[in-house]
Design a protein around this motif. Structure first.
Motif, PDB file in Angstrom:
ATOM      1  N   VAL A   1       0.830  -1.124  -0.126  1.00 18.18           N
ATOM      2  CA  VAL A   1      -0.059   0.119   0.256  1.00 18.18           C
ATOM      3  C   VAL A   1       0.891   1.198   0.053  1.00 18.18           C
ATOM      4  O   VAL A   1       0.379   2.348  -0.342  1.00 18.18           O
ATOM      5  N   LEU A   2       2.038   1.322   0.560  1.00 17.93           N
ATOM      6  CA  LEU A   2       3.004   2.122   0.436  1.00 17.93           C
ATOM      7  C   LEU A   2       3.673   2.723  -1.036  1.00 17.93           C
ATOM      8  O   LEU A   2       4.048   3.758  -1.007  1.00 17.93           O
ATOM      9  N   VAL A   3       3.468   1.690  -1.952  1.00 16.30           N
ATOM     10  CA  VAL A   3       4.079   2.091  -3.192  1.00 16.30           C
ATOM     11  C   VAL A   3       3.653   3.435  -3.869  1.00 16.30           C
ATOM     12  O   VAL A   3       4.463   4.186  -4.329  1.00 16.30           O
ATOM     13  N   LYS A   4       2.221   3.716  -4.189  1.00 12.66           N
ATOM     14  CA  LYS A   4       1.785   4.908  -4.678  1.00 12.66           C
ATOM     15  C   LYS A   4       2.273   6.263  -4.023  1.00 12.66           C
ATOM     16  O   LYS A   4       2.665   7.107  -4.699  1.00 12.66           O
ATOM     17  N   LEU A   5       2.171   5.966  -2.813  1.00  9.63           N
ATOM     18  CA  LEU A   5       2.252   7.221  -2.074  1.00  9.63           C
ATOM     19  C   LEU A   5       3.797   7.629  -2.035  1.00  9.63           C
ATOM     20  O   LEU A   5       4.328   8.934  -2.440  1.00  9.63           O
ATOM     21  N   LEU A   6       4.944   6.658  -1.860  1.00 11.60           N
ATOM     22  CA  LEU A   6       6.215   6.837  -1.873  1.00 11.60           C
ATOM     23  C   LEU A   6       6.832   7.391  -3.259  1.00 11.60           C
ATOM     24  O   LEU A   6       7.641   8.226  -3.363  1.00 11.60           O
ATOM     25  N   ASP A   7       5.917   6.639  -4.196  1.00  8.96           N
ATOM     26  CA  ASP A   7       6.270   7.080  -5.769  1.00  8.96           C
ATOM     27  C   ASP A   7       5.957   8.408  -6.075  1.00  8.96           C
ATOM     28  O   ASP A   7       6.842   9.193  -6.720  1.00  8.96           O
ATOM     29  N   TYR A   8       4.683   8.774  -5.549  1.00 13.05           N
ATOM     30  CA  TYR A   8       4.258  10.118  -5.886  1.00 13.05           C
ATOM     31  C   TYR A   8       5.123  11.280  -5.219  1.00 13.05           C
ATOM     32  O   TYR A   8       5.482  12.335  -5.745  1.00 13.05           O
ATOM     33  N   MET A   9       5.846  10.949  -4.002  1.00 12.54           N
ATOM     34  CA  MET A   9       6.798  11.924  -3.315  1.00 12.54           C
ATOM     35  C   MET A   9       8.120  11.636  -3.678  1.00 12.54           C
ATOM     36  O   MET A   9       9.021  12.334  -2.983  1.00 12.54           O
ATOM     37  N   GLY A  10       8.469  10.892  -4.490  1.00 12.24           N
ATOM     38  CA  GLY A  10       9.711  10.458  -4.964  1.00 12.24           C
ATOM     39  C   GLY A  10      10.663  10.265  -4.044  1.00 12.24           C
ATOM     40  O   GLY A  10      11.796  10.192  -4.087  1.00 12.24           O
ATOM     41  N   LEU A  11      10.152   9.005  -3.303  1.00 13.85           N
ATOM     42  CA  LEU A  11      10.902   8.531  -2.055  1.00 13.85           C
ATOM     43  C   LEU A  11      11.352   7.031  -2.582  1.00 13.85           C
ATOM     44  O   LEU A  11      11.803   6.213  -1.551  1.00 13.85           O
ATOM     45  N   ILE A  12      11.192   6.368  -3.559  1.00 16.42           N
ATOM     46  CA  ILE A  12      11.736   5.172  -3.879  1.00 16.42           C
ATOM     47  C   ILE A  12      12.824   5.030  -4.638  1.00 16.42           C
ATOM     48  O   ILE A  12      12.955   5.586  -5.868  1.00 16.42           O
ATOM     49  N   PRO A  13      13.907   4.725  -4.059  1.00 13.86           N
ATOM     50  CA  PRO A  13      15.404   4.662  -4.845  1.00 13.86           C
ATOM     51  C   PRO A  13      15.376   3.676  -6.070  1.00 13.86           C
ATOM     52  O   PRO A  13      14.785   2.524  -5.439  1.00 13.86           O
ATOM     53  N   SER A  14      15.957   4.000  -6.999  1.00  8.54           N
ATOM     54  CA  SER A  14      16.161   2.682  -7.973  1.00  8.54           C
ATOM     55  C   SER A  14      17.792   2.755  -8.405  1.00  8.54           C
ATOM     56  O   SER A  14      18.555   3.494  -8.199  1.00  8.54           O
ATOM     57  N   ASN A  15      17.928   1.457  -9.099  1.00 11.25           N
ATOM     58  CA  ASN A  15      19.209   1.352  -9.766  1.00 11.25           C
ATOM     59  C   ASN A  15      20.417   1.843  -8.550  1.00 11.25           C
ATOM     60  O   ASN A  15      21.268   2.311  -8.590  1.00 11.25           O
ATOM     61  N   ASN A  16      20.199   1.096  -7.350  1.00 16.44           N
ATOM     62  CA  ASN A  16      21.140   1.194  -6.297  1.00 16.44           C
ATOM     63  C   ASN A  16      21.473   2.527  -5.963  1.00 16.44           C
ATOM     64  O   ASN A  16      22.482   2.877  -5.552  1.00 16.44           O
ATOM     65  N   PHE A  17      20.247   3.143  -5.589  1.00 25.18           N
ATOM     66  CA  PHE A  17      20.162   4.475  -5.229  1.00 25.18           C
ATOM     67  C   PHE A  17      20.703   5.421  -5.951  1.00 25.18           C
ATOM     68  O   PHE A  17      20.995   6.831  -5.332  1.00 25.18           O
ATOM     69  N   SER A  18      21.068   5.204  -7.044  1.00 24.08           N
ATOM     70  CA  SER A  18      21.595   6.280  -8.042  1.00 24.08           C
ATOM     71  C   SER A  18      20.289   6.849  -8.812  1.00 24.08           C
ATOM     72  O   SER A  18      20.428   8.062  -9.416  1.00 24.08           O
ATOM     73  N   GLY A  19      19.109   6.482  -8.693  1.00 25.42           N
ATOM     74  CA  GLY A  19      18.130   7.276  -9.316  1.00 25.42           C
ATOM     75  C   GLY A  19      16.825   7.089  -8.702  1.00 25.42           C
ATOM     76  O   GLY A  19      16.621   6.524  -7.711  1.00 25.42           O
ATOM     77  N   LYS A  20      15.494   7.584  -9.421  1.00 25.51           N
ATOM     78  CA  LYS A  20      14.317   7.564  -8.642  1.00 25.51           C
ATOM     79  C   LYS A  20      13.331   7.179 -10.049  1.00 25.51           C
ATOM     80  O   LYS A  20      12.284   7.777  -9.785  1.00 25.51           O
ATOM     81  N   SER A  21      13.822   6.455 -10.713  1.00 28.63           N
ATOM     82  CA  SER A  21      12.957   6.062 -11.837  1.00 28.63           C
ATOM     83  C   SER A  21      11.996   4.822 -11.453  1.00 28.63           C
ATOM     84  O   SER A  21      12.460   3.755 -11.400  1.00 28.63           O
ATOM     85  N   THR A  22      10.732   5.128 -11.368  1.00 31.93           N
ATOM     86  CA  THR A  22       9.892   4.099 -11.066  1.00 31.93           C
ATOM     87  C   THR A  22       8.620   4.291 -11.969  1.00 31.93           C
ATOM     88  O   THR A  22       7.447   4.479 -11.380  1.00 31.93           O
TER      89      THR A  22
END
Length: 574
Positions: A238-259
């Motif tokens: 349930v956290l996914v949409k909110l974290l994505d909206y706020m730009g808080l999901i790190p990607s690519n070993n914390f080098s990006g925020k592309s989700t």
């Protein structure tokens, strides 16, 4: 006293000797149970300098005073020195293992030594045996649990633990796993499993009053939308949409925020796409785990969705589903496993092919080199800078650049990169119990300590980590009075949390950790500080850390003062 059985059981696997001692009432009042009791026992029974895979490094299972009585209080806490981090480590597990341990009349089960051949510990009522496990050795957790479940609740390791993979864990009843590499501690002891079946009835000291408080708890859960509307309906995804909206999901070993595929991994989408049923711990009103009805497949939590999905920029949900099952079956920590693969991908300037994810994880479970953890793996290649860890424990899927209190919580945690020692995502993202400015460290140090002490308290009562959204120290005080007859104020309970936190700090200091370990990966500092949260000013972070030490009553090097230890009744610094 009603909430404690008064019994600590020590099993020496080397001699197969079982020793039973009484639980000291003063120890109970000061450390309560669970994490507190486990930390205290570990500090007394082993030297902090011990090699975590040494036979004399104990594995300690503990219950709490409310275990088997209160809602969300059926689990156990597992404590040992972590082979992954070298720190003290406690993990609050879900499931009904703790309830069965309590019904077997045990406050703490301490397992030390090394068996002559693969073994498991069986506890049935008052009977405690070390049993041969030759037929179980080599099995993964699903098969091992299936073989033992008729005998009781099962905590076991898979092949990863047997091979002493440093990111391996215990898995309880094929569902609940942990972090810190404690599965490797069991493997080094040739301990395959612990199976327990209790026979005692667990009753509160004041049944009518306790029932009234239980009703109050359930009303508080229902009134909290994070619990009743979010976790109860969709689980942790349930956290996914909110974290994505706020730009808080790190990607690519914390080098990006592309989700870009976040919607396809959200709790809402998963619920709409599968015919699912809830999986609940005993006496839990949430049921935050999910299974697919026709297959029985356990759906991944947010940790696995992040680790094998967003972190690897992998939009193939089926591959994430398979990866999560491999981790549960082998007994691998999914956060660490996904972080290792993310670091390997960056090291090789590429991406992980989803079709190869299963093979790579199986290799880690069978003992391939990445299983030693991201920091160790990358250090051997002189690229430790790519490891997104604190004190050797890889960070979870919450980007601390945009959650500054969580950044400080990671750095100060005695476990390393464990977000559950103080889940600052609560106040900084979810607004529970109050909303804080997530892009500032100002004013966070005092609040962080309260969260750390409260979490240590809840872990010692062995309440589920999610209970922090609805329960405070006042309610805990009332529950203890009605449930177990213990008169202890809310202030005393928070002090107990502070005592536990300071004892953990002392253990780590004696194990060789210094102020230098209270930091974050360089990548989290390097981008500078702007209103989008892309980077933390090192000067601001260092100032907050010094303020934190001051609030804690520690010196500038993060060492508790003698005056602080005297006030807390600790004499361990010798």
């Amino acid at each position: 006293m009603a909430g404690w059985t008064g019994k600590i059981v020590c099993v020496d696997l080397s001699s197969e000797r079982v020793t039973i001692t009484g639980t000291d009432e003063k120890l109970i009042r000061m450390y309560l149970g669970g994490r507190g009791l486990g930390v205290k026992l570990l500090s007394e029974l082993s030297d902090p300098y011990i090699d975590p895979l040494d036979p004399e490094n104990p594995l300690i299972f503990t219950t709490g005073p409310l275990t088997g009585l209160a809602p969300m209080a059926s689990g156990a806490v597992l404590t040992s020195k972590s082979p992954l981090t070298g720190t003290i480590f406690s993990w609050n597990t879900g499931g009904g293992f703790g309830r069965e341990l309590k019904k077997a009349g045990i406050d703490a089960l301490v397992i030390s030594g090394k068996a002559k051949s693969p073994s498991y510990v069986e506890l049935k009522g008052d009977e405690i045996k070390v049993m041969r496990a030759g037929q179980l050795w080599g099995l993964n957790t699903e098969a091992c649990t299936e073989s033992l479940k008729s005998m009781g609740s099962v905590a076991c390791i898979g092949r990863a633990g047997e091979k002493e993979v440093l990111i391996s864990s215990f898995v309880l009843n094929s569902v609940h796993s942990g972090r810190g590499g404690l599965g490797a501690v069991a493997g080094s002891k040739l301990l395959k499993a612990v199976v327990v079946k209790g026979e005692k009835e667990l009753l509160p000291a004041r049944p009518e009053k306790f029932k009234e408080l239980e009703t109050k708890m359930l009303k508080l859960f229902d009134a909290n939308p994070v619990l009743s509307k979010g976790l109860a309906n969709y689980g942790t995804p349930v956290l996914v949409k909110l974290l994505d909206y706020m730009g808080l999901i790190p990607s690519n070993n914390f080098s990006g925020k592309s989700t870009p595929f976040a919607d396809m991994f959200s709790g809402e989408y998963i619920k709409a796409s599968f015919d699912i049923e809830n999986e609940s711990c005993p006496a839990c009103p949430l049921g935050c785990k999910r299974r697919i009805k026709n297959t029985g497949q356990l759906l991944p939590d947010y940790d696995s969705i992040w680790a094998f999905g967003f972190n690897l920029e992998n939009s193939d949900f089926d591959s994430v589903l398979r990866a999560d099952r491999i981790c549960k079956n082998y007994g691998l920590d999914p956060v660490s496993a996904g972080s290792v693969l993310g670091a390997c991908a960056e090291l090789q300037s590429g991406k992980i092919d989803p079709r190869k994810l299963e093979t790579l994880l199986t290799g880690i479970g069978e003992g391939s080199e990445p299983g030693i953890g991201a920091r160790n793996y990358l250090s051997a290649r002189k690229r430790e800078d790519l490891s997104m860890d604190v004190k050797g424990l890889e960070l979870g899927g919450f980007d601390p650049r945009g959650i500054r209190g969580q950044a400080l919580a990671y750095a100060t945690s005695c476990h390393g990169g464990d977000y559950l020692t103080a889940f600052m995502v609560g106040p900084e993202v979810l607004g529970k119990p109050l909303l804080l400015d997530r892009l500032s460290l100002r004013g966070k140090t005092g609040i962080l300590q309260v969260f750390e002490n409260l979490t240590a308290l809840l872990d010692s009562l062995v309440l589920c980590s999610f209970s922090i959204f609805a329960i405070n120290e006042e309610l805990c005080s009332a529950l203890l009075k009605a449930g177990v007859g213990l008169e202890i104020s809310s202030a005393e309970l928070l002090k107990a949390g502070e005592i536990i936190w300071n004892l953990e700090r002392i253990y780590n200091l004696k194990a060789g950790f210094t102020r230098k370990a209270d930091t974050l990966p360089e990548r989290l500092f390097e981008a500078g500080n702007d209103q989008r949260g892309n980077g933390i000013l090192r000067q601001e972070f260092e100032a907050a850390l010094q303020e934190y030490y001051l609030y804690r009553g520690w010196d500038q090097e993060g060492v508790p003062s003698q005056e602080k230890l005297r006030k807390l009744g600790l004499d361990y610094w010798k």
